[in-house]
Write an enzyme that holds these catalytic residues in place. Structure first.
Site, PDB file in Angstrom:
ATOM      1  N   THR A 194       1.960  79.156  67.155  1.00  0.00           N
ATOM      2  CA  THR A 194       2.956  79.141  68.225  1.00  0.00           C
ATOM      3  C   THR A 194       4.373  79.272  67.690  1.00  0.00           C
ATOM      4  O   THR A 194       5.161  80.103  68.143  1.00  0.00           O
ATOM      5  CB  THR A 194       2.816  77.846  69.041  1.00  0.00           C
TER       6      THR A 194
ATOM      7  N   ALA B 221       1.573  84.717  55.860  1.00  0.00           N
ATOM      8  CA  ALA B 221       0.299  84.145  55.428  1.00  0.00           C
ATOM      9  C   ALA B 221      -0.354  83.403  56.588  1.00  0.00           C
ATOM     10  O   ALA B 221       0.286  82.597  57.260  1.00  0.00           O
ATOM     11  CB  ALA B 221       0.510  83.186  54.260  1.00  0.00           C
TER      12      ALA B 221
ATOM     13  N   GLU C  92      15.515  70.939  59.583  1.00  0.00           N
ATOM     14  CA  GLU C  92      16.081  70.479  60.851  1.00  0.00           C
ATOM     15  C   GLU C  92      15.038  70.451  61.965  1.00  0.00           C
ATOM     16  O   GLU C  92      15.033  69.556  62.822  1.00  0.00           O
ATOM     17  CB  GLU C  92      17.242  71.390  61.264  1.00  0.00           C
TER      18      GLU C  92
ATOM     19  N   VAL D  43      12.244  67.170  63.192  1.00  0.00           N
ATOM     20  CA  VAL D  43      12.415  65.907  63.910  1.00  0.00           C
ATOM     21  C   VAL D  43      12.502  66.072  65.416  1.00  0.00           C
ATOM     22  O   VAL D  43      11.819  65.386  66.160  1.00  0.00           O
ATOM     23  CB  VAL D  43      13.649  65.137  63.389  1.00  0.00           C
TER      24      VAL D  43
ATOM     25  N   GLY E 149      12.831  69.339  67.286  1.00  0.00           N
ATOM     26  CA  GLY E 149      12.806  70.720  67.751  1.00  0.00           C
ATOM     27  C   GLY E 149      14.175  71.366  67.721  1.00  0.00           C
ATOM     28  O   GLY E 149      14.831  71.435  66.684  1.00  0.00           O
TER      29      GLY E 149
ATOM     30  N   GLY F  93      -0.164  72.351  78.351  1.00  0.00           N
ATOM     31  CA  GLY F  93       0.081  72.690  76.958  1.00  0.00           C
ATOM     32  C   GLY F  93       1.002  71.732  76.230  1.00  0.00           C
ATOM     33  O   GLY F  93       1.355  71.977  75.070  1.00  0.00           O
TER      34      GLY F  93
ATOM     35  N   LYS G 298       8.770  61.006  62.288  1.00  0.00           N
ATOM     36  CA  LYS G 298      10.156  61.372  62.583  1.00  0.00           C
ATOM     37  C   LYS G 298      11.103  60.197  62.379  1.00  0.00           C
ATOM     38  O   LYS G 298      12.233  60.374  61.900  1.00  0.00           O
ATOM     39  CB  LYS G 298      10.244  61.899  64.016  1.00  0.00           C
TER      40      LYS G 298
ATOM     41  N   GLY H 247       7.701  72.952  71.285  1.00  0.00           N
ATOM     42  CA  GLY H 247       7.474  74.305  71.786  1.00  0.00           C
ATOM     43  C   GLY H 247       7.870  75.345  70.769  1.00  0.00           C
ATOM     44  O   GLY H 247       8.706  75.096  69.887  1.00  0.00           O
TER      45      GLY H 247
END
Length: 427
Positions: free
Chosen positions: A13, A43, A128, A131, A133, A186, A204, A303
């Site tokens: 994703t 990869a 960055e 933690v 997004g 989702g 986090k 996401g």
């Protein structure tokens, strides 16, 4: 103007969106970096799967060969997990590449070793996206607040649990119903354990504590509780108290500033608090510092697109460093503060109790709490099934005192059941 070559590990994703945005915004990236960037290899674990937007000639199942090429400037790691990702990143450092990662589990578990390897090989390690997004948080903590003293970080750092609790609060759904909806949309994985049991948020929190206080906090030192025990009755009690329940990550300095603690657990948040208004799968973090006061960071925390945006922000920074022949800030850890056990943490609590209808039931509850150093701030009761349902909010007390009081209440003569124990934050 030389072209900077980028290798991508993982094309799920997040990886797919990294490819898409690198292609779509190639001209902008070139302008911001000062040189073009070229995707030199992708990869993947399994060949032959459809990967829209990913050039087929770049796809390989040999990740080891890709990171060993020697002509790669930056490796982007979005495969997840710890052992395999760590080995590939170490190999990338050894062969001259810098690394951008979105892997919170890896950074929480192996951050010290990875930073040491990056420094030894003159490379960058940026993460960055690990933690919150798309929410810019680590760079402000490390750079913008470098001259300030951060005292506390309180935040919602897991979108799945926030969505579930928000649905329970807004629609009246119970936990299984809200989880089912999160899965259908989702927001929750097929196996949601890492999210709903707090493992994701704990990793986090460990990273946040390192950036906020400059001291190493291992993920196993983060107190962790999930949301699976939260009931519709807890949600109703929170509403009656003018609060909402959120899964929060808390990192704070102890009294005197010589220690820190990090914890993840459900908490009642007053409805007027900024975190109470965070809906759906969004993340938000409140940072409290001496000079800056309170700073709020809010945005989509998960996401593909939001995470890819944070990854590309790191890619720009690392590529700029590469062109200048320098490296950016390394490990944020520079202190050796003690990590306080959960027993020493001081906060407020909400208790739910089911008692008999005897006249001295209230007196017994108050006496048990008082003997353990826990004082009552508010108390309400209503008739239940042959007895009373009590809801109690306490003044500040240590976790050890509250835990001892709860153990005693469970064996008290007039307490039939302790139905809930939830901490109160943000007051």
């Amino acid at each position: 103007m030389r072209t900077l070559k980028v290798a991508l590990l993982g094309c799920g994703t997040v990886g797919s969106d990294v490819v898409r945005y690198m292609t779509r915004h190639a001209a902008d990236l070139t302008a911001r970096i000062g040189a073009p960037v070229e995707l030199a290899g992708i990869a993947v674990r399994q060949a032959g799967l459809p990967r829209p937007g990913a050039p087929e000639h770049l796809v390989t199942t040999d990740a080891d060969a890709l990171v060993r090429r020697g002509d790669i400037d930056v490796v982007i790691e979005v495969i997840g997990g710890v052992d395999r990702a760590r080995d590939l990143i170490m190999t990338a450092f050894e062969h001259g590449a810098s690394v951008v990662s979105a892997n919170k589990a890896l950074i929480a578990a192996e951050g010290a070793a990875l930073h040491a390897a990056a420094a030894a090989h003159g490379a960058d390690l940026y993460y960055e996206a690990a933690v919150a997004g798309a929410v810019p948080l680590l760079r402000p903590l490390r750079e913008s607040l470098a001259g300030d003293r951060v005292n506390r970080v309180l935040g919602i750092v897991n979108g799945t649990t926030n969505f579930i609790l928000d649905r329970m609060h807004s629609s009246g759904a119970d936990y299984p119903q809200a989880l089912k909806e999160a899965t259908a949309l989702g927001y929750a994985e097929a196996d949601p354990t890492a999210d709903v049991e707090g493992h994701d948020a704990a990793a986090k929190a460990a990273i946040l504590a390192g950036f906020a206080f400059g001291t190493r906090v291992r993920v196993e030192e983060v107190h962790r509780e999930g949301i699976t025990a939260i009931t519709s009755a807890d949600i109703d009690n929170a509403k009656a108290a003018g609060s909402v329940i959120k899964l929060v990550a808390v990192c704070e300095r102890g009294a005197g500033g010589s220690s820190v603690n990090a914890r993840v657990h459900p908490a009642m948040i007053p409805s007027g608090h900024p975190l109470a208004a965070v809906r759906g799968a969004f993340n938000a973090v409140l940072v409290e510092a001496d000079a800056a006061g309170q700073l709020m960071f809010h945005g989509p925390g998960a996401g593909g697109a939001p995470t890819a945006g944070a990854v590309l922000g790191d890619l720009v920074a690392v590529c700029r460093n590469r062109l200048a022949g320098v490296t950016g800030p390394g490990d944020a850890v520079h202190n050796r503060l003690a990590v306080s056990p959960m027993a020493d943490v001081v906060t407020r609590y909400h208790l739910g109790l089911d008692t008999t209808d005897q006249p001295d039931a209230l007196a017994e509850v108050a006496a048990v709490l008082g003997r353990h150093g826990v004082s009552i701030a508010t108390l309400s009761r209503r008739h239940g099934d042959g007895g009373f349902s009590l809801t109690v909010s306490t003044h500040h007390a240590t976790d050890a005192s509250l835990s001892a009081a709860v153990r005693a209440l469970r064996t008290a003569d007039h307490v039939r059941c302790v139905t809930s124990v939830i901490r109160i934050e943000g007051t």
